[in-house]
Design a protein around this motif. Sequence first.
Motif, PDB file in Angstrom:
ATOM      1  N   ARG A 167       0.750  -1.119  -0.057  1.00 13.49           N
ATOM      2  CA  ARG A 167       0.094  -0.114   0.111  1.00 13.49           C
ATOM      3  C   ARG A 167       0.685   1.403  -0.044  1.00 13.49           C
ATOM      4  N   VAL A 168       1.758   1.403   0.752  1.00 13.93           N
ATOM      5  CA  VAL A 168       2.474   2.771   1.095  1.00 13.93           C
ATOM      6  C   VAL A 168       3.460   2.945  -0.019  1.00 13.93           C
ATOM      7  N   CYS A 169       4.052   1.809  -0.583  1.00 16.16           N
ATOM      8  CA  CYS A 169       5.222   2.045  -1.658  1.00 16.16           C
ATOM      9  C   CYS A 169       4.828   2.220  -2.931  1.00 16.16           C
ATOM     10  N   SER A 170       3.430   1.719  -3.063  1.00 16.62           N
ATOM     11  CA  SER A 170       2.935   1.924  -4.522  1.00 16.62           C
ATOM     12  C   SER A 170       1.972   3.280  -4.315  1.00 16.62           C
ATOM     13  N   HIS A 171       2.043   3.964  -3.159  1.00 11.42           N
ATOM     14  CA  HIS A 171       1.518   4.985  -3.214  1.00 11.42           C
ATOM     15  C   HIS A 171       1.853   6.345  -4.289  1.00 11.42           C
ATOM     16  N   GLU A 172       1.275   7.132  -4.642  1.00 11.00           N
ATOM     17  CA  GLU A 172       1.733   8.241  -5.816  1.00 11.00           C
ATOM     18  C   GLU A 172       2.846   9.195  -5.103  1.00 11.00           C
ATOM     19  N   VAL A 173       2.470   9.144  -3.913  1.00  9.42           N
ATOM     20  CA  VAL A 173       3.445  10.299  -3.027  1.00  9.42           C
ATOM     21  C   VAL A 173       4.841   9.788  -3.067  1.00  9.42           C
ATOM     22  N   VAL A 174       4.695   8.478  -2.820  1.00  7.84           N
ATOM     23  CA  VAL A 174       6.074   7.860  -2.558  1.00  7.84           C
ATOM     24  C   VAL A 174       6.943   7.336  -3.877  1.00  7.84           C
ATOM     25  N   THR A 175       5.979   6.939  -4.835  1.00 11.73           N
ATOM     26  CA  THR A 175       6.611   6.563  -6.210  1.00 11.73           C
ATOM     27  C   THR A 175       7.156   7.867  -7.051  1.00 11.73           C
ATOM     28  N   LYS A 176       6.892   9.081  -6.497  1.00 11.47           N
ATOM     29  CA  LYS A 176       7.359  10.002  -7.065  1.00 11.47           C
ATOM     30  C   LYS A 176       8.839  10.331  -7.284  1.00 11.47           C
ATOM     31  N   THR A 177       9.479   9.633  -6.469  1.00 12.48           N
ATOM     32  CA  THR A 177      11.132   9.719  -6.596  1.00 12.48           C
ATOM     33  C   THR A 177      11.597   8.366  -6.169  1.00 12.48           C
ATOM     34  N   ARG A 178      12.870   8.032  -6.659  1.00  7.18           N
ATOM     35  CA  ARG A 178      13.298   6.795  -6.264  1.00  7.18           C
ATOM     36  C   ARG A 178      14.008   6.651  -4.895  1.00  7.18           C
ATOM     37  N   GLU A 179      14.508   7.892  -4.539  1.00 11.37           N
ATOM     38  CA  GLU A 179      14.827   7.989  -3.315  1.00 11.37           C
ATOM     39  C   GLU A 179      14.045   7.597  -2.170  1.00 11.37           C
ATOM     40  N   ALA A 180      12.496   8.086  -2.458  1.00 12.99           N
ATOM     41  CA  ALA A 180      11.388   7.901  -1.462  1.00 12.99           C
ATOM     42  C   ALA A 180      11.110   6.421  -1.266  1.00 12.99           C
ATOM     43  N   SER A 181      10.944   5.917  -2.481  1.00 14.41           N
ATOM     44  CA  SER A 181      10.541   4.339  -2.750  1.00 14.41           C
ATOM     45  C   SER A 181      11.611   3.490  -2.132  1.00 14.41           C
ATOM     46  N   ARG A 182      12.904   3.894  -2.092  1.00 19.65           N
ATOM     47  CA  ARG A 182      14.177   2.868  -1.584  1.00 19.65           C
ATOM     48  C   ARG A 182      13.800   3.147   0.114  1.00 19.65           C
ATOM     49  N   ALA A 183      13.748   4.446   0.539  1.00 20.86           N
ATOM     50  CA  ALA A 183      13.740   4.721   1.862  1.00 20.86           C
ATOM     51  C   ALA A 183      12.222   4.347   2.598  1.00 20.86           C
ATOM     52  N   TRP A 184      11.510   4.253   2.171  1.00 23.24           N
ATOM     53  CA  TRP A 184      10.098   3.688   2.781  1.00 23.24           C
ATOM     54  C   TRP A 184      10.235   2.119   2.699  1.00 23.24           C
ATOM     55  N   ARG A 185      10.763   1.578   1.258  1.00 19.86           N
ATOM     56  CA  ARG A 185      11.225   0.127   1.937  1.00 19.86           C
ATOM     57  C   ARG A 185      12.094  -0.402   3.019  1.00 19.86           C
ATOM     58  N   THR A 186      13.168   0.560   2.978  1.00 17.40           N
ATOM     59  CA  THR A 186      14.001   0.331   4.024  1.00 17.40           C
ATOM     60  C   THR A 186      13.264   0.516   5.512  1.00 17.40           C
ATOM     61  N   LEU A 187      12.524   1.301   5.482  1.00 12.48           N
ATOM     62  CA  LEU A 187      11.990   1.946   6.735  1.00 12.48           C
ATOM     63  C   LEU A 187      10.880   0.708   7.313  1.00 12.48           C
ATOM     64  N   ILE A 188       9.926   0.485   6.219  1.00 10.44           N
ATOM     65  CA  ILE A 188       8.915  -0.671   6.640  1.00 10.44           C
ATOM     66  C   ILE A 188       9.613  -2.108   7.020  1.00 10.44           C
ATOM     67  N   ALA A 189      10.576  -2.489   6.295  1.00 13.46           N
ATOM     68  CA  ALA A 189      11.425  -3.644   6.296  1.00 13.46           C
ATOM     69  C   ALA A 189      11.863  -3.945   8.112  1.00 13.46           C
ATOM     70  N   ILE A 190      12.420  -2.532   8.202  1.00 13.46           N
ATOM     71  CA  ILE A 190      12.979  -2.553   9.624  1.00 13.46           C
ATOM     72  C   ILE A 190      12.064  -2.347  10.660  1.00 13.46           C
ATOM     73  N   LEU A 191      10.994  -1.529  10.384  1.00 11.55           N
ATOM     74  CA  LEU A 191       9.623  -1.528  11.360  1.00 11.55           C
ATOM     75  C   LEU A 191       9.259  -2.943  11.705  1.00 11.55           C
ATOM     76  N   ILE A 192       8.972  -3.593  10.577  1.00 11.61           N
ATOM     77  CA  ILE A 192       8.254  -4.916  10.837  1.00 11.61           C
ATOM     78  C   ILE A 192       9.471  -5.814  11.660  1.00 11.61           C
ATOM     79  N   ASP A 193      10.475  -5.882  11.241  1.00 11.70           N
ATOM     80  CA  ASP A 193      11.386  -6.659  11.870  1.00 11.70           C
ATOM     81  C   ASP A 193      11.574  -6.328  13.358  1.00 11.70           C
ATOM     82  N   GLU A 194      11.494  -5.097  13.571  1.00 14.60           N
ATOM     83  CA  GLU A 194      11.751  -4.634  15.221  1.00 14.60           C
ATOM     84  C   GLU A 194      10.575  -4.950  16.032  1.00 14.60           C
ATOM     85  N   LEU A 195       9.357  -4.696  15.208  1.00 16.98           N
ATOM     86  CA  LEU A 195       7.891  -5.063  15.999  1.00 16.98           C
ATOM     87  C   LEU A 195       8.076  -6.579  16.140  1.00 16.98           C
ATOM     88  N   ARG A 196       8.244  -7.392  15.409  1.00 14.13           N
ATOM     89  CA  ARG A 196       8.214  -8.850  15.548  1.00 14.13           C
ATOM     90  C   ARG A 196       9.348  -9.195  16.556  1.00 14.13           C
TER      91      ARG A 196
END
Length: 244
Positions: A167-196
């Motif tokens: 949902r987040v990484c396919s949002h138009e706001v995030v897909t506007k720039t490559r940097e935002a897309s990469r950053a959100w992927r990193t953030l969500i991956a670490i977020l889920i890993d630490e939550l778990r």
Amino acid sequence: MRRMAKYDRSYSMQDAHGPNGLGRRGTQRGCSRSKSTRRGNLGTIASLTFSQKQALNLSWRLLKPQASACFRKIFLELEIASPKVKQIFYKAALVDAFNKDDDNSATLEVHIKLTTKFFDELLATLDDENEFVAKIRGIGSAHAILAKGSNFSSDIWERLGEIAMERVCSHEVVTKTREASRAWRTLIAILIDELRGGFEGELRQHRKSSSTDQIEMGKVEDEEELHSKLQQLRMDYNQTLPYT
């Protein structure tokens, strides 16, 4: 609901596939999740470049007005993917119907509000990894209490990661720039890993404490049983003594 791409904690955060940078099952190589995945595969928040951190904050400011709708979709899809979550939200809604004094943090609506606030606070700690990790793990550990009464399990975090990444990484706001897309992927991956990680760590402590309590209770019961048997032996012995 269409089958979503499997969330992969070992996915390289510096690679984006497809027009929106979103990997799909069957179109992305090396995306099978391994149970032995280690934190090192994820990178850390410290690995984010200055421009990626800027992209995170800028895209969040643009996404925030739509955050409630986005998070609602994520939680509703999680309910479909995991009936346990739907049951938890349903029970919370029933309790909330009889309690109008305070917000019930277990309801879907409050979860949406808290998630928006959580991202506000989380993005403010990007330059302090210790605080960043502690904040996420605290949320994860707070959910450990649901393991016993509601069968909340670690796989729910994985499902949440799949859906959030979709949902987040396919949002138009995030897909506007490559940097935002990469950053959100990193953030969500670490977020889920630490939550778990926070959830499983607290769960181990609960089980350890429960096991210790059972051992201590067993010791008390054994001592009481031994005392009772000794009393019975003394009574039997006294009854066999000849009268004097």
